[in-house]
Design an enzyme around this catalytic site. Structure first.
Site, PDB file in Angstrom:
ATOM      1  N   ASP A 174       0.726  -1.132  -0.143  1.00  0.00           N
ATOM      2  CA  ASP A 174      -0.005   0.084  -0.023  1.00  0.00           C
ATOM      3  C   ASP A 174       0.870   1.192   0.103  1.00  0.00           C
ATOM      4  O   ASP A 174       0.429   2.340  -0.387  1.00  0.00           O
ATOM      5  CB  ASP A 174      -0.874   0.129   1.182  1.00  0.00           C
ATOM      6  CG  ASP A 174      -2.199   0.769   0.724  1.00  0.00           C
ATOM      7  OD1 ASP A 174      -2.741   1.570   1.732  1.00  0.00           O
ATOM      8  OD2 ASP A 174      -2.854   0.652  -0.226  1.00  0.00           O
ATOM      9  N   GLU A 205      -0.257  10.666   5.344  1.00  0.00           N
ATOM     10  CA  GLU A 205      -0.274   9.286   5.270  1.00  0.00           C
ATOM     11  C   GLU A 205       0.974   8.584   4.962  1.00  0.00           C
ATOM     12  O   GLU A 205       1.303   7.574   5.413  1.00  0.00           O
ATOM     13  CB  GLU A 205      -1.278   8.958   3.961  1.00  0.00           C
ATOM     14  CG  GLU A 205      -2.005   7.653   4.250  1.00  0.00           C
ATOM     15  CD  GLU A 205      -3.139   7.524   2.992  1.00  0.00           C
ATOM     16  OE1 GLU A 205      -4.216   8.072   3.651  1.00  0.00           O
ATOM     17  OE2 GLU A 205      -3.008   6.882   2.067  1.00  0.00           O
ATOM     18  N   GLU A 217     -11.138   6.063  -2.362  1.00  0.00           N
ATOM     19  CA  GLU A 217     -11.156   6.616  -0.961  1.00  0.00           C
ATOM     20  C   GLU A 217     -12.183   5.900  -0.110  1.00  0.00           C
ATOM     21  O   GLU A 217     -12.135   5.355   1.008  1.00  0.00           O
ATOM     22  CB  GLU A 217     -11.327   8.139  -0.733  1.00  0.00           C
ATOM     23  CG  GLU A 217      -9.894   9.128  -1.317  1.00  0.00           C
ATOM     24  CD  GLU A 217      -8.801   8.797  -0.607  1.00  0.00           C
ATOM     25  OE1 GLU A 217      -8.751   7.693   0.031  1.00  0.00           O
ATOM     26  OE2 GLU A 217      -8.029   9.675  -0.331  1.00  0.00           O
ATOM     27  N   GLU A 222      -9.696  -2.794  -6.302  1.00  0.00           N
ATOM     28  CA  GLU A 222      -9.816  -3.167  -4.848  1.00  0.00           C
ATOM     29  C   GLU A 222      -9.638  -4.513  -4.324  1.00  0.00           C
ATOM     30  O   GLU A 222      -8.855  -4.960  -3.350  1.00  0.00           O
ATOM     31  CB  GLU A 222     -10.622  -1.977  -4.255  1.00  0.00           C
ATOM     32  CG  GLU A 222     -10.374  -0.823  -4.350  1.00  0.00           C
ATOM     33  CD  GLU A 222      -9.280  -0.028  -3.366  1.00  0.00           C
ATOM     34  OE1 GLU A 222      -8.800  -0.795  -2.714  1.00  0.00           O
ATOM     35  OE2 GLU A 222      -8.681   1.155  -3.962  1.00  0.00           O
TER      36      GLU A 222
END
Ligand SMILES: Cc1ncc(CN)c(N)n1
Length: 224
Positions: A48, A88, A140, A210
């Site tokens: 990620d 992040e 998101e 995803e």
């Protein structure tokens, strides 16, 4: 038009099975029930990080596409998203140290590479702003809906993973996703049928990407 009648809400209903698969994936369910193998979490973390670095470029590509008549609030939302991604990335680096992951030694897996290349395509000038902002919302929102499951009061999420789950399920991130959904609906409403159809195809592709990303993070028996 009321929220339920918005274009993105219609898509969430029309593609509910895929949406459930993306936001209730076994990887997420094992976090929420506490059974997750930490090796799977470490694999997800490394991959990620690679994704988020590509995601920064995608988000930045929206700025030059933003219509001149966009409101100050809209610009604030996108700039806020970029600032949040800076934080992040810092979080990923500190979290990787906690788990003794050397991020610069993490090899990017095919699934991650494919998702990053998909983001790169979306960043190109030929994708309308309506499509790009809808993609931003979808990417998101999947994370919000997924990790919100892990921070519910009845979740058994391991203490070591709570901070990660909080990042993408706290009120601030939820509100950001609500604002993005509103922008997506605003620009989809103002687009022609061809752009709306293209945006819906991209929405479905994002759900599939995803799911593949969670699949990649889900340990098989030889989880390294
Ligand atoms: C794969 C993926 N999708 C979405 C997000 C949330 N920006 C993320 N960090 N990684």
């Amino acid at each position: 038009m009321d929220e339920r009648g918005s274009i993105t809400s219609q898509w969430l209903r029309r593609h509910n099975a895929l949406y459930q698969a993306a936001t209730r994936h076994p990887f997420i369910l094992t976090i929420a029930d506490g059974s997750i193998n930490f090796q799977c979490f470490k694999r997800w973390l490394g991959q990620d990080y690679h994704f988020v670095k590509a995601f920064v470029r995608f988000l930045a590509s929206l700025l030059p596409k933003m219509p001149k008549e966009a409101t100050d609030e809209e610009m604030d939302t996108l700039l806020g998203g970029i600032v949040a991604l800076r934080d992040e990335i810092y979080w990923f680096r500190s979290e990787a140290m906690r788990w003794t992951i050397q991020l610069d030694l993490v090899s990017i897996k095919v699934t991650t590479q494919e998702y990053c290349e998909f983001l790169e395509q979306l960043s190109q000038g030929n994708f309308e702003y309506a499509i790009a902002v809808t993609a931003l919302w979808a990417i998101e929102f999947v994370y919000y809906e997924s990790f919100a499951l892990c921070t519910q009061s009845n979740a058994k999420t391991p203490t070591e993973l709570r901070e990660a789950c909080e990042r993408w399920s706290n009120m601030e991130f939820k509100n950001y996703c609500v604002l993005l959904k509103g922008l997506a609906d605003k620009y989809l409403e103002g687009s022609n049928l061809h752009v709306r159809q293209k945006a819906e195809e991209i929405f479905v592709q994002i759900l599939k990407q995803e799911i593949k990303f969670w699949d990649m993070s889900t340990c098989d028996e030889n989880c390294i």
